[in-house]
Motif scaffolding. Structure first.
Motif, mmCIF file in Angstrom:
data_model
loop_
_atom_site.group_PDB
_atom_site.id
_atom_site.type_symbol
_atom_site.label_atom_id
_atom_site.label_comp_id
_atom_site.label_asym_id
_atom_site.label_seq_id
_atom_site.Cartn_x
_atom_site.Cartn_y
_atom_site.Cartn_z
ATOM 1 N N CYS A 36 1.209 -1.236 -0.013
ATOM 2 C CA CYS A 36 -0.238 -0.377 -0.266
ATOM 3 C C CYS A 36 0.909 1.022 0.390
ATOM 4 C CB CYS A 36 -1.758 0.059 1.491
ATOM 5 S SG CYS A 36 -1.795 1.534 1.071
ATOM 6 N N HIS A 55 -2.016 -1.188 -3.730
ATOM 7 C CA HIS A 55 -3.430 -0.866 -3.452
ATOM 8 C C HIS A 55 -2.897 1.271 -2.818
ATOM 9 C CE1 HIS A 55 -4.799 -4.397 -2.467
ATOM 10 N NE2 HIS A 55 -4.097 -5.006 -1.986
ATOM 11 N N LEU A 80 -9.772 -2.287 1.802
ATOM 12 C CA LEU A 80 -8.269 -2.884 2.913
ATOM 13 C C LEU A 80 -9.167 -4.232 3.672
ATOM 14 C CD1 LEU A 80 -5.347 -0.666 2.917
ATOM 15 C CD2 LEU A 80 -5.277 -2.396 1.509
#
Length: 148
Positions: A36, A55, A80
């Motif tokens: 992420c 992400h 998430l």
């Protein structure tokens, strides 16, 4: 398949230094690495880590519309939280890192956590910071630490 998430919401250099950690995760049998990053660095992350699922979060939206940033962040956080990550690595000591930590159960977190609102440093970062008190005698790099 076991899924492991690494948050790296710092800047360019930190994303590059995360390589050894991501490679270690990806090398584990039946494990998928997830990363992420800030939205602006998604293309870089995809180029550096084609084996990882990327992400994004609007971590560095300085002049953006606050309502849109919040809307984007909520959508990212929800996506998430829907995943069943076996482990979540938070290698950065920052308010945003602790906010991300509060999305997940503390037993899945590595690095920094926020159980019941209490900001806590994990065992590995505590050991590293103790070792690195005097950098002349312990030239340990945090990238080396997380790779292990």
């Amino acid at each position: 398949m076991r899924e492991v998430l690494v948050f790296q919401l710092a800047r360019f250099g930190d994303i590059v230094q995360t390589k050894r950690l991501l490679l270690s995760i990806a090398a584990e049998q039946n494990t998928r690495a997830h990363l992420c990053v800030d939205s602006s660095l998604a293309d870089l992350a995809k180029t550096l880590y084609p084996f990882a699922e990327i992400h994004t979060l609007p971590a560095h939206k300085g002049g953006g519309d606050p309502a849109q940033v919040l809307k984007d962040a909520r959508k990212s956080f929800a996506a998430l939280q829907e995943r069943d990550f076996a482990e979540i690595y938070l290698p950065n000591f920052s308010p945003l890192s602790f906010a991300c930590a509060s999305l997940f159960a503390p037993e899945h977190l590595r690095g920094y956590a926020r159980p019941r609102g209490q900001e806590m440093r994990g065992r590995l970062p505590r050991i590293a910071f103790n070792l690195m008190r005097d950098r002349r005698f312990a030239p340990l790099n945090l990238a080396d630490l997380w790779a292990g």
